[in-house]
Design an enzyme around this catalytic site. Structure first.
Site, PDB file in Angstrom:
ATOM      1  N   TYR A 110     -37.757 -20.469  17.955  1.00 20.11           N
ATOM      2  CA  TYR A 110     -37.974 -20.371  16.510  1.00 20.11           C
ATOM      3  C   TYR A 110     -36.760 -19.693  15.862  1.00 20.11           C
ATOM      4  CZ  TYR A 110     -40.190 -18.790  12.182  1.00 20.11           C
ATOM      5  OH  TYR A 110     -40.492 -18.536  10.881  1.00 20.11           O
ATOM      6  N   ARG A 120     -53.702   2.829   8.895  1.00 18.97           N
ATOM      7  CA  ARG A 120     -52.468   2.382   9.569  1.00 18.97           C
ATOM      8  C   ARG A 120     -52.603   2.558  11.077  1.00 18.97           C
ATOM      9  NH1 ARG A 120     -48.658   5.751   9.818  1.00 18.97           N
ATOM     10  NH2 ARG A 120     -48.748   6.415   7.647  1.00 18.97           N
ATOM     11  N   LYS A 152     -50.162 -19.446  12.547  1.00 19.35           N
ATOM     12  CA  LYS A 152     -50.165 -20.870  12.892  1.00 19.35           C
ATOM     13  C   LYS A 152     -51.533 -21.296  13.448  1.00 19.35           C
ATOM     14  CE  LYS A 152     -45.952 -20.178  11.614  1.00 19.35           C
ATOM     15  NZ  LYS A 152     -44.867 -19.875  12.551  1.00 19.35           N
ATOM     16  N   ASP A 161     -43.526 -16.458  23.819  1.00 22.17           N
ATOM     17  CA  ASP A 161     -44.035 -16.761  22.482  1.00 22.17           C
ATOM     18  C   ASP A 161     -44.983 -17.948  22.645  1.00 22.17           C
ATOM     19  OD1 ASP A 161     -44.483 -17.774  19.911  1.00 22.17           O
ATOM     20  OD2 ASP A 161     -42.483 -17.238  19.189  1.00 22.17           O
TER      21      ASP A 161
HETATM   22  C1  LIG Z   1     -43.769 -19.013  12.671  1.00 22.57           C
HETATM   23  C2  LIG Z   1     -43.312 -18.602  14.000  1.00 22.57           C
HETATM   24  C3  LIG Z   1     -42.899 -17.286  14.252  1.00 22.57           C
HETATM   25  C4  LIG Z   1     -42.827 -16.245  13.142  1.00 22.57           C
HETATM   26  O1  LIG Z   1     -44.082 -15.900  12.666  1.00 22.57           O
HETATM   27  P1  LIG Z   1     -44.380 -15.425  11.151  1.00 22.57           P
HETATM   28  O2  LIG Z   1     -45.855 -15.257  11.158  1.00 22.57           O
HETATM   29  O3  LIG Z   1     -43.873 -16.484  10.242  1.00 22.57           O
HETATM   30  O4  LIG Z   1     -43.640 -14.141  10.968  1.00 22.57           O
HETATM   31  C5  LIG Z   1     -42.520 -16.952  15.538  1.00 22.57           C
HETATM   32  N1  LIG Z   1     -42.532 -17.856  16.532  1.00 22.57           N
HETATM   33  C6  LIG Z   1     -42.906 -19.130  16.328  1.00 22.57           C
HETATM   34  C7  LIG Z   1     -42.901 -20.089  17.464  1.00 22.57           C
HETATM   35  C8  LIG Z   1     -43.311 -19.549  15.069  1.00 22.57           C
HETATM   36  O5  LIG Z   1     -43.657 -20.823  14.866  1.00 22.57           O
END
Ligand SMILES: *Cc1c(COP(=O)(O)O)cnc(C)c1O
Length: 384
Positions: free
Chosen positions: A105, A52, A202, A177
């Site tokens: 998001y 961890r 992603k 982000d």
């Molecule tokens: C999918 C996404 C998230 C969240 O990520 P997870 O891996 O699904 O928890 C945050 N910001 C954006 C822009 C995303 O597309």
């Protein structure tokens, strides 16, 4: 040549990826272990104690992702939202205020609105592309300015350097982000941002086979706080997921080039289509953020949205009729996906200022042959 002087494509293959010193294995192994033997009490080999707090496979990804974002600390989590939660917990306390883009998001809004606001954090959503509105939203208690560009699902572009200037003048931590662009196309820390956050699920993973998230920063003090949340709350990325993510990153730059060229071709083709009211893609000159995107990004990415002239019914039919574009949540994989934001990714923000219009369809353009992709979308649209 030191690693930090190497170009992006070289770092994507080599940063944090030294061959295994005991066997010579070119690919560092997956350290599928929860704990580490000590040479006497407190005698840690390589600093590892318990998985961890640290695991070599996770460390290798953390080094790699920090290098790609031109930061000094990479901290990997079990999902993008876990990474976001860690940065929020590290920057906000009861009575503090956060300013959030009005089309981020949906899950980011839900996380702050449902889990952080009840602990006393104050939230304002604002049109980030309007710098006067951003300035007006700042308060003496504002601690975080949270930016997503390109945004989701309307691909709004905000000028990162300008928001950094506004934020820093007010002593605010600027978080970007960078999930939609990926570091292959945009590096917010080089534009002055304090923190980059990713859903590595992603483009970074890139193959729709692994969930993960990361925080990158060059701020030592903040990194220490985020690392403490990672250790103390425990939403760490597992070794196999870290290894898969590293494997995905090796092709990130070439994937992003193809995602971008395919998406531009799809956007240009459908911009003229009679069933389509509007195509939202920053690579189109008609997009209001095109000029800023062209300066702060090295490509326009693989995400676009379209609005349908005939409204909700037409949008639903498109989302449910394609064959190559599979109807699914998520984005950024090599395979093309299609989604209906108002009931899928953005269902959690219905009835809030972040609500998405019912005639919008979001498309994640994969790296298949672009003629096949265009034909698939054409066959799902009414012939006018
Ligand atoms: C999918 C996404 C998230 C969240 O990520 P997870 O891996 O699904 O928890 C945050 N910001 C954006 C822009 C995303 O597309």
């Amino acid at each position: 040549m030191t690693e930090s002087q190497q170009a992006f494509n070289t770092r994507a293959i080599h940063a944090g990826q030294e061959f295994d010193p005991t066997t010579g294995a070119v690919v560092p192994p997956i350290y599928q272990t929860s704990t580490f033997v000590q040479d006497g009490i407190g005698g840690f080999r390589g600093g590892y104690e318990y998985a961890r707090s640290g695991n070599p496979t996770r460390s290798s990804l953390e080094t790699l992702i920090a290098s790609l974002e031109s930061g000094t600390h990479g901290i990997a989590f079990s999902s993008g939202l876990a990474a976001e939660d860690a940065i929020l917990r590290s920057t906000l306390a009861s009575g503090d205020h956060i300013v959030l883009g009005n089309d981020v998001y949906g899950g980011t809004h839900r996380l702050i609105n449902r889990l952080h606001v009840p602990t006393g954090v104050e939230l304002t959503t604002v049109e980030m592309s309007d710098s006067d509105a951003v300035r007006a939203a700042l308060r003496p208690t504002t601690k975080v300015l949270w930016v997503e560009t390109p945004s989701n699902p309307l691909m709004k572009i905000t000028d990162i350097a300008e928001l950094v200037e506004i934020g820093h003048a007010a002593g605010v931590t600027v978080v970007v982000d960078n999930t939609f662009a990926s570091p292959a196309l945009q590096q917010p820390l080089l534009l002055g941002a304090d923190v980059v956050v990713h859903s590595t699920t992603k483009y970074i993973g890139g193959h729709s086979d692994v969930l993960g998230g990361a925080v990158v920063t060059s701020d030592d003090e903040l990194a220490e706080k985020v690392r403490f949340v990672q250790f103390a709350a425990g939403a760490v990325l597992a070794p196999f997921e870290a290894w898969l993510t590293v494997r995905g990153i090796k092709t990130l730059a070439v994937r992003m080039e193809r995602h971008s060229s395919n998406a531009l071709a799809v956007a240009q083709h459908f911009a003229e289509h009679p069933a389509i009211e509007r195509v939202y893609y920053p690579g189109l000159e008609s997009h209001p953020g095109h000029r800023i995107a062209a300066t702060q990004m090295s490509g326009f990415g693989g995400m676009l949205s379209v609005s349908l002239r005939d409204g909700e019914g037409a949008a639903r039919r498109l989302a449910e009729s394609t064959k190559l574009f599979q109807l699914a949540e998520s984005l950024g994989g090599v395979e093309s996906l299609i989604g209906y934001p108002s009931e899928m990714t953005h269902a959690s923000v219905r009835g809030t200022p972040l609500e998405v219009a019912p005639n919008i369809v979001r498309i994640s353009v994969g790296i298949e042959d672009v003629a096949d992709l265009i034909a698939d979308l054409e066959s799902a649209l009414p012939r006018v």
